[in-house]
Motif scaffolding. Structure first.
Motif, mmCIF file in Angstrom:
data_model
loop_
_atom_site.group_PDB
_atom_site.id
_atom_site.type_symbol
_atom_site.label_atom_id
_atom_site.label_comp_id
_atom_site.label_asym_id
_atom_site.label_seq_id
_atom_site.Cartn_x
_atom_site.Cartn_y
_atom_site.Cartn_z
ATOM 1 N N ALA A 5 -10.159 69.380 97.711
ATOM 2 C CA ALA A 5 -10.176 70.713 98.282
ATOM 3 C C ALA A 5 -10.135 70.619 99.799
ATOM 4 O O ALA A 5 -10.543 69.611 100.376
ATOM 5 N N GLY A 6 -9.651 71.685 100.429
ATOM 6 C CA GLY A 6 -9.632 71.740 101.891
ATOM 7 C C GLY A 6 -11.045 71.805 102.442
ATOM 8 O O GLY A 6 -11.976 72.225 101.759
ATOM 9 N N PRO A 7 -11.226 71.418 103.716
ATOM 10 C CA PRO A 7 -12.570 71.348 104.297
ATOM 11 C C PRO A 7 -13.264 72.708 104.416
ATOM 12 O O PRO A 7 -14.490 72.762 104.447
ATOM 13 N N ASP A 8 -12.508 73.792 104.460
ATOM 14 C CA ASP A 8 -13.115 75.117 104.607
ATOM 15 C C ASP A 8 -13.249 75.862 103.287
ATOM 16 O O ASP A 8 -13.684 77.012 103.267
ATOM 17 N N ALA A 9 -12.878 75.224 102.195
ATOM 18 C CA ALA A 9 -12.908 75.882 100.886
ATOM 19 C C ALA A 9 -14.346 76.159 100.456
ATOM 20 O O ALA A 9 -15.257 75.393 100.762
ATOM 21 N N LEU A 10 -14.522 77.261 99.751
ATOM 22 C CA LEU A 10 -15.813 77.614 99.163
ATOM 23 C C LEU A 10 -15.614 77.813 97.666
ATOM 24 O O LEU A 10 -14.574 78.310 97.232
ATOM 25 N N PHE A 11 -16.620 77.446 96.909
ATOM 26 C CA PHE A 11 -16.527 77.490 95.453
ATOM 27 C C PHE A 11 -17.755 78.168 94.884
ATOM 28 O O PHE A 11 -18.876 77.939 95.351
ATOM 29 N N SER A 12 -17.548 78.951 93.851
ATOM 30 C CA SER A 12 -18.683 79.560 93.154
ATOM 31 C C SER A 12 -19.259 78.527 92.193
ATOM 32 O O SER A 12 -18.638 77.499 91.906
ATOM 33 N N LEU A 35 -29.762 67.327 95.732
ATOM 34 C CA LEU A 35 -28.478 66.627 95.726
ATOM 35 C C LEU A 35 -27.351 67.519 96.245
ATOM 36 O O LEU A 35 -26.374 67.025 96.808
ATOM 37 N N LEU A 36 -27.458 68.816 96.007
ATOM 38 C CA LEU A 36 -26.469 69.781 96.479
ATOM 39 C C LEU A 36 -27.197 70.852 97.290
ATOM 40 O O LEU A 36 -28.342 71.197 96.974
ATOM 41 N N THR A 37 -26.524 71.356 98.316
ATOM 42 C CA THR A 37 -27.136 72.390 99.155
ATOM 43 C C THR A 37 -26.125 73.508 99.405
ATOM 44 O O THR A 37 -25.540 73.587 100.490
ATOM 45 N N PRO A 38 -25.914 74.371 98.406
ATOM 46 C CA PRO A 38 -24.931 75.443 98.580
ATOM 47 C C PRO A 38 -25.410 76.470 99.611
ATOM 48 O O PRO A 38 -26.606 76.640 99.831
ATOM 49 N N LYS A 39 -24.444 77.134 100.214
ATOM 50 C CA LYS A 39 -24.752 78.256 101.095
ATOM 51 C C LYS A 39 -25.116 79.429 100.209
ATOM 52 O O LYS A 39 -24.780 79.466 99.028
ATOM 53 N N TYR A 47 -20.545 76.918 97.245
ATOM 54 C CA TYR A 47 -20.508 75.477 97.472
ATOM 55 C C TYR A 47 -19.347 75.136 98.401
ATOM 56 O O TYR A 47 -18.243 75.660 98.256
ATOM 57 N N THR A 48 -19.597 74.226 99.345
ATOM 58 C CA THR A 48 -18.575 73.798 100.287
ATOM 59 C C THR A 48 -17.789 72.624 99.705
ATOM 60 O O THR A 48 -18.144 72.069 98.652
ATOM 61 N N ALA A 49 -16.745 72.245 100.415
ATOM 62 C CA ALA A 49 -15.969 71.070 100.014
ATOM 63 C C ALA A 49 -16.865 69.829 100.027
ATOM 64 O O ALA A 49 -16.721 68.931 99.189
ATOM 65 N N ALA A 50 -17.824 69.782 100.963
ATOM 66 C CA ALA A 50 -18.757 68.640 101.010
ATOM 67 C C ALA A 50 -19.637 68.617 99.757
ATOM 68 O O ALA A 50 -19.895 67.545 99.197
#
Length: 160
Positions: A5-12, A35-39, A47-50
């Motif tokens: 995914a692109g660096p600015d992508a956001l995912f539900s 382990l994950l830190t969603p916005k 969730y970010t690409a990271a």
């Protein structure tokens, strides 16, 4: 194959759950473990690409047998690096130990597969060789002729 995914992508949460064939509950659990830190946008997790990349590494780590705590430690290697080489050496030793364990498991699996293949071959040979040997066929013909000869006086017909 899962596309990057692109660096600015956001995912539900649904996007990631469907993409990686995990449940939303699993993703919330990984978040709870750090382990994950969603916005957050209200109550919605984004969730970010990271985060997505971390999820790939989490699932890969689980697949090869690391615990979630070990995976978290590995994901935080940058922070470990700032604390000195002892932590990195510890992680390196864990990696090497896991490699050894996986190699032993692979060897055990290869041995079990070889035994199962040998068993399949044995069964296939038994199934293919269901035709009785010639000596059994000869004895059976002799028995049939003898039985027919003994039955002739009672039936009045001659043996074939």
């Amino acid at each position: 194959m899962i596309q990057p995914a692109g660096p600015d992508a956001l995912f539900s949460i649904r996007d990631l759950a469907e993409t990686f064939d995990v449940t939303p509950r699993t993703l919330r659990f990984y978040e709870q473990k750090g382990l994950l830190t969603p916005k957050r946008r209200g109550s919605t997790r984004l969730y970010t690409a990271a985060d997505r990349a971390r999820l790939v590494l989490i699932l890969r780590g689980k697949r090869v047998g690391f615990s979630l705590d070990e995976i978290k430690e590995m994901l935080d290697l940058e922070a470990l690096d700032s604390r000195g080489t002892a932590h990195l050496e510890n992680s390196l030793n864990r990696f090497r130990e896991r490699i050894g364990i996986l190699k032993r498991q692979r060897d055990d699996l290869e041995e079990a597969l070889a035994e199962l293949r040998a068993g399949c071959s044995w069964i296939e040979d038994r199934l293919a060789n269901r035709e009785p040997p010639e000596d059994i066929k000869r004895r059976a013909r002799a028995f049939e002729l003898l039985a027919a000869a003994r039955l002739t006086p009672w039936t009045g017909s001659s043996p074939e």
